[in-house]
Enzyme design. Sequence first.
Site, PDB file in Angstrom:
ATOM      1  N   ASP A 249       8.950 -34.912  46.458  1.00  0.00           N
ATOM      2  CA  ASP A 249       8.553 -33.939  45.441  1.00  0.00           C
ATOM      3  C   ASP A 249       9.603 -32.889  45.112  1.00  0.00           C
ATOM      4  O   ASP A 249       9.466 -32.164  44.140  1.00  0.00           O
ATOM      5  CB  ASP A 249       7.252 -33.246  45.856  1.00  0.00           C
ATOM      6  CG  ASP A 249       7.322 -32.684  47.256  1.00  0.00           C
ATOM      7  OD1 ASP A 249       8.418 -32.286  47.674  1.00  0.00           O
ATOM      8  OD2 ASP A 249       6.287 -32.634  47.943  1.00  0.00           O
ATOM      9  N   ASP A 273      10.796 -28.247  43.384  1.00  0.00           N
ATOM     10  CA  ASP A 273       9.367 -27.953  43.498  1.00  0.00           C
ATOM     11  C   ASP A 273       9.206 -26.620  44.222  1.00  0.00           C
ATOM     12  O   ASP A 273       9.645 -25.608  43.710  1.00  0.00           O
ATOM     13  CB  ASP A 273       8.675 -29.119  44.213  1.00  0.00           C
ATOM     14  CG  ASP A 273       7.209 -29.233  43.830  1.00  0.00           C
ATOM     15  OD1 ASP A 273       6.897 -29.054  42.648  1.00  0.00           O
ATOM     16  OD2 ASP A 273       6.388 -29.511  44.709  1.00  0.00           O
ATOM     17  N   ASP A 277       6.301 -25.578  51.233  1.00  0.00           N
ATOM     18  CA  ASP A 277       4.902 -25.900  50.970  1.00  0.00           C
ATOM     19  C   ASP A 277       4.256 -26.375  52.262  1.00  0.00           C
ATOM     20  O   ASP A 277       4.848 -27.152  53.017  1.00  0.00           O
ATOM     21  CB  ASP A 277       4.772 -26.993  49.907  1.00  0.00           C
ATOM     22  CG  ASP A 277       5.099 -26.500  48.504  1.00  0.00           C
ATOM     23  OD1 ASP A 277       5.334 -25.280  48.353  1.00  0.00           O
ATOM     24  OD2 ASP A 277       5.129 -27.315  47.576  1.00  0.00           O
ATOM     25  N   ARG A 329       4.170 -16.840  43.493  1.00  0.00           N
ATOM     26  CA  ARG A 329       3.752 -17.611  44.667  1.00  0.00           C
ATOM     27  C   ARG A 329       4.541 -17.253  45.925  1.00  0.00           C
ATOM     28  O   ARG A 329       5.302 -18.041  46.448  1.00  0.00           O
ATOM     29  CB  ARG A 329       3.846 -19.111  44.400  1.00  0.00           C
ATOM     30  CG  ARG A 329       2.938 -19.575  43.288  1.00  0.00           C
ATOM     31  CD  ARG A 329       2.877 -21.083  43.215  1.00  0.00           C
ATOM     32  NE  ARG A 329       1.888 -21.521  42.215  1.00  0.00           N
ATOM     33  CZ  ARG A 329       1.477 -22.770  42.070  1.00  0.00           C
ATOM     34  NH1 ARG A 329       1.970 -23.715  42.853  1.00  0.00           N
ATOM     35  NH2 ARG A 329       0.589 -23.085  41.157  1.00  0.00           N
TER      36      ARG A 329
END
Length: 452
Positions: A249, A273, A277, A329
Amino acid sequence: MTKLHNILILTCLLVTIPTLYGNILEDEEYWGKQAASFDEYWKKKEATAEKENERAYINDPFSFSGNVTDNITDLIISDEKAESNGRRNLAGKLANKRCMATNPIDRCWRCDKEWAKNRKKLADCVQGFGRNTVGGQKGSFYEVTSNLDDDMVNPAPGTLRHAVTRTAPLWIYFSRSMTIRLSEELIVASDKTIDGRGADIYIMNGAGFTLQFVKNVIIHGIKIFDINSGSGGLIRDSENHYGQRTQSDGDGISIFGSSHVWIDHVSMRNCKDGLIDAIMGSTAITISNCHFTDHNEVMLFGASDSYDGDKIMQITLLFNHFGKRLIQRMPRCRYGFFHVVNNDYTHWEMYAIGGSKHPTIISEGNRFTAPDDNNAKEVTKRTYATEQEWKNWQWRSIKDELVNGAYFRQSGPVLNNRPFTKKDMVSSRPGSYVVRLSRYAGALRCVEGNPC
């Protein structure tokens, strides 16, 4: 006037288009492809990881997170006593050498001039939810001597890919400074430490790290820049297995169904990305002393509103610096419990901390410096929820320092009778300490024979 109008429209598009792309991990079609790619080997690993993640879960995260702030308080009190006596009483201080440790994690190891001989001491220093992560402390040392990454199935001894796919616990370090371009995602096995101290290690212009259904991994002291998606194919993930992988990703570090992970003193920027994460029930994670710049969607904790397995997710963000040219984020959360303590947020363009699906976010002793844009002063963002729903989510700000008009919209029950205020100097006067605590965020320049 027409020219000015066109410039304004173009500017809006340039800001908006990156946010429309979203994170590929939030695409349900992507998850379908991932699940379909699991062979029996990966299904067995998934089942084992689920049990490990459940064991790592802490039933009372409030009590646990209070211990972190007490440790910070002890450091600050000792420093203030030393300063009031006209000196700095730093543990492990050497004659004529000033130790640069300014927070409890760094204080644990940085003042030792023999750190290169005592590398494994680092594993005793983690705090927060990832506190039991020891990486490769119980294993042998492995020296990476080559920056090549040209064989995904049979990596050559001495390469990073060969090191991280060994079965036994390993403490991995580097013989010299090097830039490594990963041809495909680097799938890291359990019980590994990647220790970049003493060298200048760049992972850049290729794929990133994948921690999938593993436990007990430390990543320390490296730089992860300009990461792209891998095309997939046959890739080794352990000594006794390789298999077909779908396109990766483009995360810098992807934590997938894993537990006991510590990411410390890592510098990161510009990944396709996310920078970091954590998804699919990952838990017991600490991200500390890191420096983040030049990115849109910085961290995603919980990938899907439909996956409530992330209720066990528990992550500590500690002493990090969220720096230049970041947009949003930092992190964006779903379901779990997130303790965000003593981080320095000096830049964002949309918001700093966001989430959906009832996450618990305890923001404690951070400094939030809002941008000049009057439309982006709010630290928080609740997505895909009405106020009637999110007013019950527990998002609390405990004496954060809010600068340049920043404001934190709190919700949920007030924290009464919680262990955050016991001797907690950070909670009562956080603004005067955040810069000190996060001063050395990012990869350090450590020289053998001197304190780091």
